[in-house]
Design a protein around this motif. Structure first.
Motif, short mmCIF file in Angstrom:
data_model
loop_
_atom_site.label_atom_id
_atom_site.label_comp_id
_atom_site.label_asym_id
_atom_site.label_seq_id
_atom_site.Cartn_x
_atom_site.Cartn_y
_atom_site.Cartn_z
N TRP A 24 -57.35 -19.26 72.39
CA TRP A 24 -57.60 -20.64 72.75
C TRP A 24 -58.47 -20.66 74.00
N LEU A 25 -59.48 -21.52 74.00
CA LEU A 25 -60.41 -21.57 75.12
C LEU A 25 -59.72 -21.82 76.45
N GLN A 26 -58.64 -22.57 76.44
CA GLN A 26 -57.98 -22.90 77.70
C GLN A 26 -56.74 -22.06 77.95
N SER A 27 -56.62 -20.93 77.28
CA SER A 27 -55.43 -20.09 77.44
C SER A 27 -55.59 -19.13 78.62
N GLU A 28 -54.48 -18.62 79.07
CA GLU A 28 -54.50 -17.61 80.13
C GLU A 28 -55.21 -16.35 79.63
N GLU A 29 -55.01 -16.01 78.37
CA GLU A 29 -55.68 -14.85 77.78
C GLU A 29 -57.21 -15.01 77.86
N TYR A 30 -57.69 -16.20 77.53
CA TYR A 30 -59.13 -16.45 77.58
C TYR A 30 -59.63 -16.42 79.02
N ARG A 31 -58.86 -16.97 79.96
CA ARG A 31 -59.25 -16.96 81.36
C ARG A 31 -59.39 -15.52 81.85
N ARG A 32 -58.42 -14.67 81.47
CA ARG A 32 -58.48 -13.27 81.88
C ARG A 32 -59.69 -12.57 81.29
N ALA A 33 -59.99 -12.83 80.03
CA ALA A 33 -61.16 -12.22 79.39
C ALA A 33 -62.45 -12.66 80.08
N CYS A 34 -62.53 -13.94 80.44
CA CYS A 34 -63.71 -14.45 81.14
C CYS A 34 -63.86 -13.78 82.50
N GLU A 35 -62.76 -13.65 83.22
CA GLU A 35 -62.82 -13.00 84.54
C GLU A 35 -63.28 -11.55 84.39
N ALA A 36 -62.78 -10.85 83.39
CA ALA A 36 -63.18 -9.46 83.16
C ALA A 36 -64.66 -9.37 82.82
N ARG A 37 -65.14 -10.25 81.93
CA ARG A 37 -66.57 -10.24 81.57
C ARG A 37 -67.43 -10.54 82.79
N PHE A 38 -67.00 -11.49 83.61
CA PHE A 38 -67.73 -11.83 84.83
C PHE A 38 -67.84 -10.61 85.74
N LEU A 39 -66.73 -9.92 85.95
CA LEU A 39 -66.75 -8.75 86.83
C LEU A 39 -67.67 -7.66 86.33
N LEU A 40 -67.76 -7.53 85.02
CA LEU A 40 -68.62 -6.49 84.46
C LEU A 40 -70.11 -6.77 84.67
N THR A 41 -70.45 -7.96 85.10
CA THR A 41 -71.85 -8.28 85.42
C THR A 41 -72.19 -7.90 86.86
N LYS A 42 -71.21 -7.51 87.64
CA LYS A 42 -71.39 -7.21 89.06
C LYS A 42 -71.50 -5.70 89.30
N SER A 43 -71.98 -5.34 90.47
CA SER A 43 -72.09 -3.92 90.83
C SER A 43 -70.69 -3.33 90.99
N VAL A 44 -70.62 -2.01 90.91
CA VAL A 44 -69.33 -1.33 91.05
C VAL A 44 -68.74 -1.63 92.44
N ARG A 45 -69.57 -1.60 93.47
CA ARG A 45 -69.07 -1.87 94.83
C ARG A 45 -68.48 -3.29 94.91
N TRP A 46 -69.15 -4.26 94.31
CA TRP A 46 -68.69 -5.65 94.33
C TRP A 46 -67.36 -5.75 93.59
N ARG A 47 -67.30 -5.10 92.41
CA ARG A 47 -66.07 -5.11 91.61
C ARG A 47 -64.89 -4.54 92.36
N MET A 48 -65.12 -3.42 93.04
CA MET A 48 -64.02 -2.78 93.77
C MET A 48 -63.51 -3.69 94.89
N ALA A 49 -64.43 -4.35 95.59
CA ALA A 49 -64.01 -5.27 96.65
C ALA A 49 -63.23 -6.44 96.05
N TYR A 50 -63.67 -6.94 94.91
CA TYR A 50 -62.99 -8.05 94.23
C TYR A 50 -61.59 -7.61 93.80
#
Length: 82
Positions: free
Chosen positions: A24-50
Motif C-alpha cells: 500500500w502506498l501509505q504503508s510503513e512497508e512502502y515508507r521504508r522502501a522509499c527511504e531505502a531507495r532514496f539512500l541508495l541515490t546518495k554517496s556511501v559517506r552520506w549514507r553512513m552519516a544518515y
C-alpha cells in the motif's frame, strides 16, 4: 490502506490509496522502501552519516532494518536487469 485508513505520513484519510509492488502506498512497508531507495541515490559517506543519525534517533534495530531494506532494493534492481 484501501479501507480508508489514516495515512502514516500526513494523518489524513486516503480512500483512493492503491498498491505498488504489493505494498500500500501509505504503508510503513512502502515508507521504508522509499527511504531505502532514496539512500541508495546518495554517496556511501552520506549514507553512513544518515545511518548513524538513524541509530541515534531510532535505535540500532531501526538502523539494521534500514540496511536490510537497502539490500532488498539492491537485489530487486539486480533481478530487474536480468
Amino acid at each position: 490502506m484501501g479501507d480508508g485508513s489514516l495515512c502514516y505520513a500526513c494523518g489524513k484519510r486516503h480512500d483512493n490509496a492503491r498498491m505498488i509492488d504489493g505494498m500500500w502506498l501509505q504503508s510503513e512497508e512502502y515508507r521504508r522502501a522509499c527511504e531505502a531507495r532514496f539512500l541508495l541515490t546518495k554517496s556511501v559517506r552520506w549514507r553512513m552519516a544518515y545511518l548513524d543519525k538513524v541509530e541515534e534517533k531510532r535505535g540500532n534495530k531501526a538502523k539494521r532494518q534500514l540496511m536490510d531494506d537497502m539490500n532488498v532494493q539492491i537485489e530487486k534492481a539486480a533481478e530487474s536487469r536480468k
